[in-house]
Design a protein around this motif. Sequence first.
Motif, mmCIF file in Angstrom:
data_model
loop_
_atom_site.group_PDB
_atom_site.id
_atom_site.type_symbol
_atom_site.label_atom_id
_atom_site.label_comp_id
_atom_site.label_asym_id
_atom_site.label_seq_id
_atom_site.Cartn_x
_atom_site.Cartn_y
_atom_site.Cartn_z
ATOM 1 N N CYS A 82 0.858 -1.184 0.000
ATOM 2 C CA CYS A 82 0.000 0.000 0.000
ATOM 3 C C CYS A 82 0.894 1.233 0.000
ATOM 4 N N PRO A 83 1.562 1.528 -1.111
ATOM 5 C CA PRO A 83 2.480 2.669 -1.077
ATOM 6 C C PRO A 83 1.722 3.961 -0.802
ATOM 7 N N SER A 84 2.283 4.787 0.058
ATOM 8 C CA SER A 84 1.585 6.031 0.367
ATOM 9 C C SER A 84 2.453 7.210 -0.031
ATOM 10 N N GLY A 85 1.870 8.376 0.049
ATOM 11 C CA GLY A 85 2.634 9.604 -0.206
ATOM 12 C C GLY A 85 2.151 10.400 -1.394
ATOM 13 N N VAL A 86 1.265 9.811 -2.189
ATOM 14 C CA VAL A 86 0.888 10.507 -3.419
ATOM 15 C C VAL A 86 0.144 11.812 -3.136
ATOM 16 N N SER A 87 -0.595 11.857 -2.035
ATOM 17 C CA SER A 87 -1.336 13.092 -1.765
ATOM 18 C C SER A 87 -0.375 14.245 -1.476
ATOM 19 N N TYR A 88 0.785 13.924 -0.920
ATOM 20 C CA TYR A 88 1.753 14.993 -0.646
ATOM 21 C C TYR A 88 2.289 15.585 -1.937
ATOM 22 N N VAL A 89 2.387 14.749 -2.954
ATOM 23 C CA VAL A 89 2.857 15.259 -4.241
ATOM 24 C C VAL A 89 1.955 16.405 -4.665
ATOM 25 N N ILE A 90 0.670 16.184 -4.501
ATOM 26 C CA ILE A 90 -0.298 17.161 -4.972
ATOM 27 C C ILE A 90 -0.367 18.359 -4.022
ATOM 28 N N TYR A 91 -0.356 18.079 -2.731
ATOM 29 C CA TYR A 91 -0.392 19.185 -1.777
ATOM 30 C C TYR A 91 0.882 20.020 -1.800
ATOM 31 N N ASN A 92 2.019 19.362 -2.036
ATOM 32 C CA ASN A 92 3.271 20.118 -2.154
ATOM 33 C C ASN A 92 3.184 21.080 -3.332
ATOM 34 N N ARG A 93 2.643 20.577 -4.434
ATOM 35 C CA ARG A 93 2.513 21.425 -5.615
ATOM 36 C C ARG A 93 1.597 22.617 -5.305
ATOM 37 N N ASN A 94 0.466 22.327 -4.634
ATOM 38 C CA ASN A 94 -0.454 23.411 -4.297
ATOM 39 C C ASN A 94 0.195 24.436 -3.385
ATOM 40 N N ALA A 95 0.913 23.924 -2.397
ATOM 41 C CA ALA A 95 1.534 24.828 -1.437
ATOM 42 C C ALA A 95 2.559 25.711 -2.130
ATOM 43 N N LEU A 96 3.313 25.116 -3.050
ATOM 44 C CA LEU A 96 4.319 25.897 -3.750
ATOM 45 C C LEU A 96 3.667 26.949 -4.645
ATOM 46 N N LYS A 97 2.573 26.542 -5.271
ATOM 47 C CA LYS A 97 1.852 27.485 -6.122
ATOM 48 C C LYS A 97 1.357 28.667 -5.305
ATOM 49 N N ARG A 98 0.789 28.371 -4.145
ATOM 50 C CA ARG A 98 0.268 29.439 -3.296
ATOM 51 C C ARG A 98 1.381 30.380 -2.851
ATOM 52 N N SER A 99 2.544 29.801 -2.532
ATOM 53 C CA SER A 99 3.601 30.614 -1.937
ATOM 54 C C SER A 99 4.418 31.371 -2.981
ATOM 55 N N LEU A 100 4.758 30.700 -4.055
ATOM 56 C CA LEU A 100 5.712 31.285 -4.998
ATOM 57 C C LEU A 100 5.225 31.126 -6.432
ATOM 58 N N PHE A 101 4.025 31.613 -6.662
ATOM 59 C CA PHE A 101 3.438 31.362 -7.985
ATOM 60 C C PHE A 101 4.304 31.887 -9.129
ATOM 61 N N GLY A 102 5.080 32.935 -8.840
ATOM 62 C CA GLY A 102 5.878 33.562 -9.896
ATOM 63 C C GLY A 102 6.822 32.600 -10.587
ATOM 64 N N VAL A 103 7.379 31.661 -9.823
ATOM 65 C CA VAL A 103 8.409 30.796 -10.405
ATOM 66 C C VAL A 103 7.847 29.891 -11.495
ATOM 67 N N PHE A 104 6.559 29.621 -11.417
ATOM 68 C CA PHE A 104 5.983 28.700 -12.398
ATOM 69 C C PHE A 104 5.979 29.295 -13.814
ATOM 70 N N ASN A 105 6.053 30.632 -13.882
ATOM 71 C CA ASN A 105 6.038 31.264 -15.203
ATOM 72 C C ASN A 105 7.280 30.952 -16.019
ATOM 73 N N HIS A 106 8.348 30.582 -15.330
ATOM 74 C CA HIS A 106 9.615 30.395 -16.037
ATOM 75 C C HIS A 106 9.865 28.963 -16.477
ATOM 76 N N TYR A 107 9.004 28.059 -16.078
ATOM 77 C CA TYR A 107 9.230 26.651 -16.419
ATOM 78 C C TYR A 107 7.956 26.041 -16.995
ATOM 79 N N ASP A 108 8.148 25.128 -17.898
ATOM 80 C CA ASP A 108 7.005 24.426 -18.468
ATOM 81 C C ASP A 108 6.970 23.030 -17.845
ATOM 82 N N ILE A 109 6.106 22.832 -16.878
ATOM 83 C CA ILE A 109 6.155 21.557 -16.154
ATOM 84 C C ILE A 109 4.838 20.795 -16.253
ATOM 85 N N HIS A 110 4.973 19.482 -16.040
ATOM 86 C CA HIS A 110 3.799 18.603 -16.098
ATOM 87 C C HIS A 110 2.934 18.760 -14.852
ATOM 88 N N THR A 111 1.636 18.589 -15.034
ATOM 89 C CA THR A 111 0.726 18.654 -13.890
ATOM 90 C C THR A 111 0.808 17.354 -13.082
#
Lengths: 314, 488, 282
Positions: free
Chosen positions: B177-206
């Motif tokens: 029962c591997p766990s941790g996948v929800s953190y992948v998504i929450y980490n992404r959300n948290a980063l977006k909330r905190s430092l949205f500017g950085v996402f403009n410079h990179y083309d990354i997968h959702t």
Amino acid sequence: MLARIANNLFWMGRYIERAEHTARFTNVNYFSSLDAPNKLSRDRQFVLQSIYEMVGEEDEKDEVLIEQDVLYNVALNPDKHYSILKCICYARENANSSRDLISNDCYETINKFYHSVMNYSKDYFVTRGLHDFTSHIMHQSTILKGKIRGTMLHDEVYALIKLGINIERATQVTRILQIKYDAAEQVTSSKPKHLKKSYEWTTLLKCVDSFDINRRVYRKPPTQSTVIEFLMLNPNSPRTVLYCLSQIKEHITMLDPLKAHEKNTALFLIGKMMCEYKYKTVEDIEDNVKEFIAHTFSSLIKLSEKLEDEYFYH
Amino acid sequence: MKPTNFKHLFSSYDGNENLFDEIFDKKQNVRKVYQKLFDIYNDQSIEDFINLNNKAKTSFFNQGITFQVYNDEKAQEKIFPFDLFPRIIDGEEWATIEKGVIQRCKALNAFIWDIYHDKNIIKAGLVPMELISSSANYLRQMDNLDPVGGIYNHISGTDLIKHSDGKYYVLEDNIRCPSGVSYVIYNRNALKRSLFGVFNHYDIHTVTDYSENLLEIMESVKPKGVDVPTCVVITPGVFNSAYFEHSYLAKTMGIELVEGRDLVVENDFLYMKTISGLKKVDVVYRRIDDGFLDPLEFKKDSAIGVPGLFSAYKNGNVTLVNAPGTGVADDKAIYTYMPEIIKFYLGEKPILNNVHTYHCSRPTDLKFVLENIHNLVVKPVDEAGGYGISIGNRLTKAEIADVKKVILQNPRKYIAQPIMSLSVHATYIEDCQSFEQRHVDLRTFTLLGQDKEFVLKGGLTRVALKKGNLIVNSSQGGGSKDTWVLKK
Amino acid sequence: MFNYTIKYTTENTYENPVFESYWQFMVTPETNSSQDLISSSYSVSDDNSIEKSINGYNFETTRIHTKKPFNNLTFEAIFKLNKSEISPIEPNPEFTVEDDYKAIEVLDFKVDFEAFLNATELTALPKVAVKLFEFETSKHILDNVKQLNTWVYDLITFKAGETTEDMLLETVLEKKEGVSSDFVHLFCAIARVNKVPARYVSGYLHQGDGFFGDSEMYAWAEVYIPNLGWIGFDPGNNILADHNHIKVAHGRDYKDCPPLKQIMYAYGEQESKFAVEVNYEQ
């Protein structure tokens, strides 16, 4: 919807509402008694007893209550199942078990609410914080109920929470009526004629946050009959028994609209009860207020049991 | 204008040349993919960053993304530490990882099928029978049972590291029962909330497409004769440390999150108790270990399982995801045979490297291990969560002697590997108020369904927050980072 | 041909009401080459429903899930079956003694019979006991197993009563007494260390001919002998299994095939009675 989760949502609603009523009752009774016109109404023991009665603490009748203990038990004592803190804990536990169903916004609000209560200083509370803490509870639960209404899909999840809130509110209003009626009787025991105009009726209205509304409806100081009429039978004020009944009916209907005509279902029961209250007049009940309060109380319990049987256990 | 006391985030970054730093090369120049990110972060004042970091933490806390820590008196809630500096994986590099983990997961699936059917790989003499029969996760009740679509490990978590040679190595395959996948998504959300500017410079997968893919995988293995399957997630309950993830997955898939007590088996069909009576359940994503699934078949005292569930499964009336008994291939001793397993079933060469492993069950290996403990990592084969691991070069003489004793008591239970040097990543350390090198690994998430496979383009980068520590598990004080996979 | 009627009953009383419970019986005789189940009927107290299912090891189970509080539960199962005479077993004359031992060394053999070659918790021999009984490779495996049967019978004294079926061999060897399952666990353990597949069999013993047994269910063993197949041995009576042995299920040890698995939440005093009646007409 899982029966267990339905039960949890229902109780989440009830606990949120219960916390709010306990907070308001404590606040109003404590502060309005400080300058009450009647000596007994001002009596500390009398007030503390009444607070204990509200939460259902079975204290020794002849024991002298210590103010700080009573306030702590009612508000922050984690070992008292009735404390506001415990109500919020239960509400959050129920929310935890159904967090996949309630909105993120709603969950976050409950969670923040919970942490704010858990971190409230006991020392501050019992010495200076009574007003601050109880207002905080009232304020937060209002915000929470706003979030529930404003951010969630109005489906069965919502209906179950609202059902809990309204059954609890109807129960608490009835309970407060009962306590205050008894108190008014005691206060005026030497002069029974004063019963109908006792100061306790004012406190009672304040306990359910309806003093101002009552004033607007009747335009004179509250009396026994206006208060009873208002709290039991007014269809338009959100903290009356009749209003709660119509809310309960509306939300049970959302759960299962097909059951309306089936005898002995919760929906049938509430429909019947609502009609009874809708066409009751204050003259019908004036002479046996106590019995009517008791009747309301037991009807609500029966309804709640019916709901549990019908929806929560299989 | 910057204030005169402006302190760059990286001003006290102390790069150890002996470690593979993913951001700086050997000459302490910023690697190309990180340049923009570095510039943006280095432009922040430490005060601003501390502020952002605190906000991110509060946001996790308020959302209830927490786990319980039990101290002397009462339970405390803590958040999983999250680092605001993301890890970047270049598109080309990712393509290899993706191919590699799919290859592994498919080979493992074929292996599990074989183990529960003809056992050809054992009869061919490639994997010792001993290894299987002594595995606590080998479920004989699964013998000759054909799961829908032939899939056992629908969900796999493959742990990878980048070694000092710059290559990826697989460290572990988690297929229970591997766990941790929800953190992948929450980490992404948290980063977006905190430092949205950085996402403009990179083309990354959702990374938000995980849940819809998981649901598709579950639906693809619905029992025969079911049109539109009812899927659920089963959790041990709110007190489980991964409960948050269970509810997250149920919510984002739009399916019920159930506990054992919500379910009942009647005549070999599974039902959930709803407000309008019993409702048949067809596919269960179970986050309960095998032994607890069904007290009538496995552990009798399991209060979190469902009596009769295994019979319902055996009769093909419900699909369990992952299948019971997959753990037999999740054993660290099986890991060491992965190159042989991949070759045997797929006829291919492994795309991802395996760390060389010494089996203490083999006399020659045992001898080598006992003589070289100071250069090896010794691991028990059947423990999860980083428990029971001894890292040779950190041990005192007395400790080495103890480890030897423990191994000799039950050699089968231990394997040893060369000490792999996990790559390091710039990680914000609160106590020092600056970035420092910390070891990281990467858990990828792979889904296998009937005619469908999916690898989450991202994964969970775990960080060992203690200086020099190589164990990244959250239960051992690890944190995590958002992981960016760049589009090609 | 023997026409058997077997009756299994249990009666359970509880001081306090049991609100919910699960019962899984594994008491139905299987149909195999020497026995043919003709009919089975089950009854349970109150109006609890009875379900049949196949468990993880492919044996038939009978289940009850009670949902209403009870203080008393009785369960009865009646089986009718035909059992045929089992002819005496001799080594297959086409194979030599060496063939026997060669066969058990083949990897495929070891893999196919893996489940019944390894020790389980209940069939683990204490280290000192591993060499208690060693096969003589000059004799056929069948003859060795027969000797083992006698050896176990002589070593252990049958004693019904207080002991449970999940006794560790260490204790059994120390006390040198036990119930049928203890005989079988010891027997299987020794066969297995001698590399011969052995399994635990749960079933009914017809006691008409003065054998040791008990009024509950009985246990014996089956051993896989190369070039012959699975052969039943009853170390509790020092005989080969015959027409008196009605098989229900087999497993690696008792834990794989207990007659009853129960999940319930009961507190206070409780009493359970079990009874087995086995009769045949020829």
